[in-house]
Design a protein around this motif. Structure first.
Motif, PDB file in Angstrom:
ATOM      1  N   MET A  31       0.802  -1.223   0.000  1.00  0.00           N
ATOM      2  CA  MET A  31       0.000   0.000   0.000  1.00  0.00           C
ATOM      3  C   MET A  31       0.833   1.270   0.000  1.00  0.00           C
ATOM      4  N   VAL A  32       2.104   1.148   0.338  1.00  0.00           N
ATOM      5  CA  VAL A  32       2.967   2.327   0.464  1.00  0.00           C
ATOM      6  C   VAL A  32       4.014   2.286  -0.650  1.00  0.00           C
ATOM      7  N   PRO A  33       4.239   3.412  -1.343  1.00  0.00           N
ATOM      8  CA  PRO A  33       5.229   3.414  -2.423  1.00  0.00           C
ATOM      9  C   PRO A  33       6.611   2.964  -1.931  1.00  0.00           C
ATOM     10  N   ARG A  34       7.287   2.217  -2.764  1.00  0.00           N
ATOM     11  CA  ARG A  34       8.597   1.665  -2.421  1.00  0.00           C
ATOM     12  C   ARG A  34       9.597   2.751  -2.008  1.00  0.00           C
ATOM     13  N   TYR A  35       9.553   3.924  -2.658  1.00  0.00           N
ATOM     14  CA  TYR A  35      10.540   4.963  -2.384  1.00  0.00           C
ATOM     15  C   TYR A  35      10.389   5.601  -1.000  1.00  0.00           C
ATOM     16  N   VAL A  36       9.270   5.393  -0.309  1.00  0.00           N
ATOM     17  CA  VAL A  36       9.119   5.912   1.061  1.00  0.00           C
ATOM     18  C   VAL A  36       9.112   4.794   2.093  1.00  0.00           C
ATOM     19  N   TRP A  37       9.090   3.557   1.626  1.00  0.00           N
ATOM     20  CA  TRP A  37       8.896   2.412   2.507  1.00  0.00           C
ATOM     21  C   TRP A  37       9.962   2.306   3.585  1.00  0.00           C
ATOM     22  N   ARG A  38      11.246   2.432   3.249  1.00  0.00           N
ATOM     23  CA  ARG A  38      12.318   2.196   4.209  1.00  0.00           C
ATOM     24  C   ARG A  38      12.222   3.138   5.421  1.00  0.00           C
ATOM     25  N   GLU A  39      12.122   4.428   5.157  1.00  0.00           N
ATOM     26  CA  GLU A  39      12.059   5.406   6.250  1.00  0.00           C
ATOM     27  C   GLU A  39      10.793   5.222   7.082  1.00  0.00           C
ATOM     28  N   LEU A  40       9.671   4.995   6.426  1.00  0.00           N
ATOM     29  CA  LEU A  40       8.410   4.816   7.141  1.00  0.00           C
ATOM     30  C   LEU A  40       8.427   3.520   7.950  1.00  0.00           C
ATOM     31  N   ARG A  41       8.971   2.451   7.376  1.00  0.00           N
ATOM     32  CA  ARG A  41       9.066   1.176   8.094  1.00  0.00           C
ATOM     33  C   ARG A  41       9.904   1.332   9.365  1.00  0.00           C
ATOM     34  N   GLU A  42      11.007   2.095   9.289  1.00  0.00           N
ATOM     35  CA  GLU A  42      11.832   2.332  10.477  1.00  0.00           C
ATOM     36  C   GLU A  42      11.018   3.003  11.582  1.00  0.00           C
ATOM     37  N   LYS A  43      10.216   3.987  11.219  1.00  0.00           N
ATOM     38  CA  LYS A  43       9.382   4.685  12.205  1.00  0.00           C
ATOM     39  C   LYS A  43       8.300   3.765  12.765  1.00  0.00           C
ATOM     40  N   VAL A  44       7.693   2.951  11.902  1.00  0.00           N
ATOM     41  CA  VAL A  44       6.675   2.002  12.350  1.00  0.00           C
ATOM     42  C   VAL A  44       7.298   1.012  13.333  1.00  0.00           C
ATOM     43  N   ASN A  45       8.453   0.454  12.983  1.00  0.00           N
ATOM     44  CA  ASN A  45       9.122  -0.495  13.874  1.00  0.00           C
ATOM     45  C   ASN A  45       9.525   0.149  15.192  1.00  0.00           C
ATOM     46  N   GLU A  46       9.983   1.398  15.150  1.00  0.00           N
ATOM     47  CA  GLU A  46      10.334   2.118  16.383  1.00  0.00           C
ATOM     48  C   GLU A  46       9.099   2.314  17.256  1.00  0.00           C
ATOM     49  N   CYS A  47       7.984   2.638  16.640  1.00  0.00           N
ATOM     50  CA  CYS A  47       6.737   2.825  17.382  1.00  0.00           C
ATOM     51  C   CYS A  47       6.294   1.505  18.020  1.00  0.00           C
ATOM     52  N   PHE A  48       6.381   0.407  17.268  1.00  0.00           N
ATOM     53  CA  PHE A  48       6.037  -0.905  17.827  1.00  0.00           C
ATOM     54  C   PHE A  48       6.960  -1.279  18.983  1.00  0.00           C
ATOM     55  N   SER A  49       8.262  -1.089  18.804  1.00  0.00           N
ATOM     56  CA  SER A  49       9.204  -1.553  19.829  1.00  0.00           C
ATOM     57  C   SER A  49       9.232  -0.668  21.066  1.00  0.00           C
ATOM     58  N   SER A  50       9.079   0.639  20.894  1.00  0.00           N
ATOM     59  CA  SER A  50       9.170   1.549  22.036  1.00  0.00           C
ATOM     60  C   SER A  50       7.817   1.895  22.638  1.00  0.00           C
ATOM     61  N   GLY A  51       6.752   1.793  21.836  1.00  0.00           N
ATOM     62  CA  GLY A  51       5.440   2.214  22.303  1.00  0.00           C
ATOM     63  C   GLY A  51       5.321   3.722  22.396  1.00  0.00           C
ATOM     64  N   VAL A  52       6.246   4.437  21.726  1.00  0.00           N
ATOM     65  CA  VAL A  52       6.282   5.899  21.762  1.00  0.00           C
ATOM     66  C   VAL A  52       5.893   6.433  20.382  1.00  0.00           C
ATOM     67  N   ALA A  53       5.083   7.485  20.369  1.00  0.00           N
ATOM     68  CA  ALA A  53       4.633   8.095  19.115  1.00  0.00           C
ATOM     69  C   ALA A  53       5.823   8.582  18.295  1.00  0.00           C
ATOM     70  N   GLN A  54       5.672   8.529  16.983  1.00  0.00           N
ATOM     71  CA  GLN A  54       6.701   8.960  16.040  1.00  0.00           C
ATOM     72  C   GLN A  54       6.079   9.919  15.035  1.00  0.00           C
ATOM     73  N   GLU A  55       6.910  10.789  14.444  1.00  0.00           N
ATOM     74  CA  GLU A  55       6.455  11.691  13.390  1.00  0.00           C
ATOM     75  C   GLU A  55       7.506  11.783  12.306  1.00  0.00           C
ATOM     76  N   LEU A  56       7.056  12.070  11.093  1.00  0.00           N
ATOM     77  CA  LEU A  56       7.972  12.338   9.999  1.00  0.00           C
ATOM     78  C   LEU A  56       7.222  13.046   8.893  1.00  0.00           C
ATOM     79  N   GLU A  57       7.982  13.678   7.998  1.00  0.00           N
ATOM     80  CA  GLU A  57       7.417  14.312   6.811  1.00  0.00           C
ATOM     81  C   GLU A  57       7.982  13.589   5.608  1.00  0.00           C
ATOM     82  N   GLN A  58       7.092  13.256   4.655  1.00  0.00           N
ATOM     83  CA  GLN A  58       7.508  12.537   3.459  1.00  0.00           C
ATOM     84  C   GLN A  58       6.820  13.105   2.236  1.00  0.00           C
ATOM     85  N   ALA A  59       7.520  13.008   1.092  1.00  0.00           N
ATOM     86  CA  ALA A  59       6.960  13.426  -0.186  1.00  0.00           C
ATOM     87  C   ALA A  59       6.449  12.202  -0.932  1.00  0.00           C
TER      88      ALA A  59
END
Length: 135
Positions: free
Chosen positions: A60-88
């Motif tokens: 569902m997510v374009p490949r060119y944004v996947w890596r950075e977004l996946r890192e934030k998703v994994n950080e949110c899962f592992s830490s339980g802390v909200a994350q934010e980012l800006e993407q084009a």
């Protein structure tokens, strides 16, 4: 679609910003459990791929944004802390900038608990197309 998934989907469809519920499936893979039409528009996705939730997140997510977004998703899962980012996101009508917020949502079931992520996106393209803040 189960009744609870259907109720979740109806709730998500009523929200007026890009929204998705992200979770891990039984294999630990990141999936979208539900999302609204604005999420499809944000990602440039096709609603046909989500006829049956859950849908693999990378589908569902374009490949060119996947890596950075996946890192934030994994950080949110592992830490339980909200994350934010800006993407084009490059869409048919041009590039759109999105401010994404990932907020953990904990659900208790009997003796255990699960963690989902409420992913919301706000189109901030006007900010990027105008003059930079402070100038």
């Amino acid at each position: 679609m189960t009744e609870s998934s259907n109720n979740l989907q109806q709730f998500i469809n009523k929200i007026a910003t890009s929204v998705a519920i992200v979770e891990r499936d039984w294999e630990g893979k990141i999936v979208v459990a539900a999302c609204n039409q604005d999420f499809f528009q944000m990602t440039g996705g096709r609603t046909a791929i989500a006829r049956r939730f859950p849908v693999p997140f990378e589908a569902m997510v374009p490949r060119y944004v996947w890596r950075e977004l996946r890192e934030k998703v994994n950080e949110c899962f592992s830490s339980g802390v909200a994350q934010e980012l800006e993407q084009a996101y490059d869409l048919r009508d041009g590039t759109h900038w999105w401010r994404l917020s990932l907020n953990p949502v904990r659900h208790k079931f009997g003796d255990g608990a699960t963690l989902d992520i409420l992913l919301t996106g706000l189109d901030i393209t006007p900010k990027w197309n105008g003059t930079p803040a402070g100038n």
